[in-house]
Motif scaffolding. Sequence first.
Motif, PDB file in Angstrom:
ATOM      1  N   GLU A 130      -4.818  -5.124  -9.807  1.00 17.62           N
ATOM      2  CA  GLU A 130      -4.115  -3.897 -10.190  1.00 17.62           C
ATOM      3  C   GLU A 130      -5.108  -2.940 -10.841  1.00 17.62           C
ATOM      4  O   GLU A 130      -5.844  -3.318 -11.747  1.00 17.62           O
ATOM      5  N   VAL A 131      -5.168  -1.710 -10.345  1.00 18.22           N
ATOM      6  CA  VAL A 131      -5.969  -0.653 -10.948  1.00 18.22           C
ATOM      7  C   VAL A 131      -5.088   0.590 -11.030  1.00 18.22           C
ATOM      8  O   VAL A 131      -3.930   0.570 -10.617  1.00 18.22           O
ATOM      9  N   THR A 132      -5.630   1.685 -11.518  1.00 22.08           N
ATOM     10  CA  THR A 132      -4.876   2.924 -11.676  1.00 22.08           C
ATOM     11  C   THR A 132      -4.209   3.330 -10.350  1.00 22.08           C
ATOM     12  O   THR A 132      -4.822   3.249  -9.288  1.00 22.08           O
ATOM     13  N   ARG A 133      -2.983   3.784 -10.448  1.00 26.17           N
ATOM     14  CA  ARG A 133      -2.216   4.216  -9.270  1.00 26.17           C
ATOM     15  C   ARG A 133      -2.069   5.735  -9.272  1.00 26.17           C
ATOM     16  O   ARG A 133      -2.111   6.368 -10.323  1.00 26.17           O
ATOM     17  N   ARG A 134      -1.872   6.281  -8.058  1.00 25.28           N
ATOM     18  CA  ARG A 134      -1.618   7.717  -7.877  1.00 25.28           C
ATOM     19  C   ARG A 134      -0.377   7.879  -7.021  1.00 25.28           C
ATOM     20  O   ARG A 134      -0.063   7.018  -6.213  1.00 25.28           O
ATOM     21  N   ARG A 135       0.271   9.008  -7.159  1.00 20.66           N
ATOM     22  CA  ARG A 135       1.476   9.261  -6.359  1.00 20.66           C
ATOM     23  C   ARG A 135       1.171  10.072  -5.110  1.00 20.66           C
ATOM     24  O   ARG A 135       1.868   9.949  -4.119  1.00 20.66           O
ATOM     25  N   ASP A 136       0.142  10.926  -5.131  1.00 15.53           N
ATOM     26  CA  ASP A 136      -0.182  11.766  -3.984  1.00 15.53           C
ATOM     27  C   ASP A 136      -1.182  11.070  -3.069  1.00 15.53           C
ATOM     28  O   ASP A 136      -2.051  10.343  -3.540  1.00 15.53           O
ATOM     29  N   PHE A 137      -1.034  11.318  -1.771  1.00 20.17           N
ATOM     30  CA  PHE A 137      -1.989  10.801  -0.803  1.00 20.17           C
ATOM     31  C   PHE A 137      -2.231  11.870   0.247  1.00 20.17           C
ATOM     32  O   PHE A 137      -1.436  12.786   0.415  1.00 20.17           O
ATOM     33  N   SER A 138      -3.363  11.770   0.939  1.00 23.24           N
ATOM     34  CA  SER A 138      -3.716  12.739   1.973  1.00 23.24           C
ATOM     35  C   SER A 138      -3.904  12.012   3.303  1.00 23.24           C
ATOM     36  O   SER A 138      -3.949  10.782   3.353  1.00 23.24           O
ATOM     37  N   VAL A 139      -4.035  12.795   4.365  1.00 22.92           N
ATOM     38  CA  VAL A 139      -4.294  12.239   5.684  1.00 22.92           C
ATOM     39  C   VAL A 139      -5.554  11.382   5.604  1.00 22.92           C
ATOM     40  O   VAL A 139      -6.586  11.839   5.121  1.00 22.92           O
ATOM     41  N   GLY A 140      -5.454  10.133   6.028  1.00 28.18           N
ATOM     42  CA  GLY A 140      -6.599   9.239   6.037  1.00 28.18           C
ATOM     43  C   GLY A 140      -6.739   8.340   4.824  1.00 28.18           C
ATOM     44  O   GLY A 140      -7.641   7.511   4.770  1.00 28.18           O
ATOM     45  N   THR A 141      -5.854   8.468   3.844  1.00 27.14           N
ATOM     46  CA  THR A 141      -5.927   7.602   2.671  1.00 27.14           C
ATOM     47  C   THR A 141      -5.626   6.159   3.056  1.00 27.14           C
ATOM     48  O   THR A 141      -4.683   5.894   3.810  1.00 27.14           O
ATOM     49  N   LEU A 142      -6.430   5.240   2.543  1.00 25.18           N
ATOM     50  CA  LEU A 142      -6.123   3.813   2.608  1.00 25.18           C
ATOM     51  C   LEU A 142      -5.563   3.450   1.247  1.00 25.18           C
ATOM     52  O   LEU A 142      -6.151   3.796   0.214  1.00 25.18           O
ATOM     53  N   GLY A 143      -4.426   2.782   1.235  1.00 22.37           N
ATOM     54  CA  GLY A 143      -3.800   2.489  -0.040  1.00 22.37           C
ATOM     55  C   GLY A 143      -3.215   1.096  -0.115  1.00 22.37           C
ATOM     56  O   GLY A 143      -3.214   0.336   0.845  1.00 22.37           O
ATOM     57  N   LEU A 144      -2.732   0.793  -1.305  1.00 16.83           N
ATOM     58  CA  LEU A 144      -2.080  -0.476  -1.591  1.00 16.83           C
ATOM     59  C   LEU A 144      -0.780  -0.143  -2.292  1.00 16.83           C
ATOM     60  O   LEU A 144      -0.786   0.455  -3.371  1.00 16.83           O
ATOM     61  N   TRP A 145       0.345  -0.482  -1.657  1.00 18.44           N
ATOM     62  CA  TRP A 145       1.645  -0.183  -2.268  1.00 18.44           C
ATOM     63  C   TRP A 145       1.987  -1.246  -3.294  1.00 18.44           C
ATOM     64  O   TRP A 145       1.966  -1.011  -4.470  1.00 18.44           O
ATOM     65  N   SER A 146       2.298  -2.456  -2.864  1.00 17.05           N
ATOM     66  CA  SER A 146       2.445  -3.561  -3.814  1.00 17.05           C
ATOM     67  C   SER A 146       1.102  -4.270  -3.862  1.00 17.05           C
ATOM     68  O   SER A 146       0.141  -3.827  -3.250  1.00 17.05           O
ATOM     69  N   SER A 147       1.011  -5.365  -4.540  1.00 17.04           N
ATOM     70  CA  SER A 147      -0.288  -6.006  -4.729  1.00 17.04           C
ATOM     71  C   SER A 147      -0.910  -6.565  -3.448  1.00 17.04           C
ATOM     72  O   SER A 147      -2.088  -6.896  -3.421  1.00 17.04           O
ATOM     73  N   ASP A 148      -0.130  -6.650  -2.357  1.00 12.98           N
ATOM     74  CA  ASP A 148      -0.677  -7.160  -1.101  1.00 12.98           C
ATOM     75  C   ASP A 148      -0.225  -6.354   0.116  1.00 12.98           C
ATOM     76  O   ASP A 148      -0.300  -6.818   1.241  1.00 12.98           O
ATOM     77  N   HIS A 149       0.236  -5.124  -0.089  1.00 16.11           N
ATOM     78  CA  HIS A 149       0.801  -4.307   0.989  1.00 16.11           C
ATOM     79  C   HIS A 149      -0.158  -3.166   1.340  1.00 16.11           C
ATOM     80  O   HIS A 149      -0.167  -2.119   0.687  1.00 16.11           O
ATOM     81  N   PHE A 150      -0.979  -3.360   2.381  1.00 22.54           N
ATOM     82  CA  PHE A 150      -2.008  -2.424   2.820  1.00 22.54           C
ATOM     83  C   PHE A 150      -1.382  -1.276   3.623  1.00 22.54           C
ATOM     84  O   PHE A 150      -0.509  -1.508   4.457  1.00 22.54           O
ATOM     85  N   VAL A 151      -1.853  -0.048   3.376  1.00 25.71           N
ATOM     86  CA  VAL A 151      -1.282   1.136   4.024  1.00 25.71           C
ATOM     87  C   VAL A 151      -2.398   2.042   4.546  1.00 25.71           C
ATOM     88  O   VAL A 151      -3.395   2.274   3.857  1.00 25.71           O
ATOM     89  N   ILE A 152      -2.208   2.546   5.777  1.00 24.52           N
ATOM     90  CA  ILE A 152      -3.060   3.598   6.336  1.00 24.52           C
ATOM     91  C   ILE A 152      -2.168   4.826   6.501  1.00 24.52           C
ATOM     92  O   ILE A 152      -1.220   4.794   7.286  1.00 24.52           O
ATOM     93  N   TYR A 153      -2.445   5.885   5.742  1.00 21.81           N
ATOM     94  CA  TYR A 153      -1.641   7.110   5.829  1.00 21.81           C
ATOM     95  C   TYR A 153      -2.230   8.040   6.883  1.00 21.81           C
ATOM     96  O   TYR A 153      -3.403   8.389   6.817  1.00 21.81           O
ATOM     97  N   TYR A 154      -1.401   8.458   7.844  1.00 20.66           N
ATOM     98  CA  TYR A 154      -1.857   9.425   8.842  1.00 20.66           C
ATOM     99  C   TYR A 154      -1.228  10.794   8.623  1.00 20.66           C
ATOM    100  O   TYR A 154      -1.454  11.724   9.394  1.00 20.66           O
ATOM    101  N   ARG A 155      -0.467  10.954   7.553  1.00 21.36           N
ATOM    102  CA  ARG A 155       0.057  12.251   7.109  1.00 21.36           C
ATOM    103  C   ARG A 155      -0.126  12.346   5.604  1.00 21.36           C
ATOM    104  O   ARG A 155      -0.342  11.351   4.932  1.00 21.36           O
TER     105      ARG A 155
END
Length: 117
Positions: free
Chosen positions: A56-81
């Motif tokens: 767990e590290v600092t979280r942000r609410r905003d994301f941009s096109v191309g962001t790789l993120g982690l929603w829960s501690s094991d839920h990988f996300v690729i944002y295309y919008r």
Amino acid sequence: MAQETIRISSAWGEVTATLADNEAARSLAQMLPLTIDMSDHLRQEKTGNLPSVLPEVTRRRDFSVGTLGLWSSDHFVIYYRSGRVPSPGIIILGHVNGDVSIFDRPGSVTVKLEAAN
């Protein structure tokens, strides 16, 4: 410490991404190579589960096109919008360097993540 570059490949194409400089992204890099089955969510992202949790590290609410993120501690996300997620937000794992629009289509896809350097 130099930021690590990873390759994300699928039947739809391949992109590279630069990982963020945080403990969660470093832990992700140590798991590579990974194969993740991802599904479409809200027509803004592809999501899939990692084999184990990331720190767990600092979280942000905003994301941009191309962001790789982690929603829960094991839920990988690729944002295309671009957009905004509800609290508690996402952990930023990195950003795609190439054309992330290859993932902007309905349906599931299997991606392979591996070190690119």
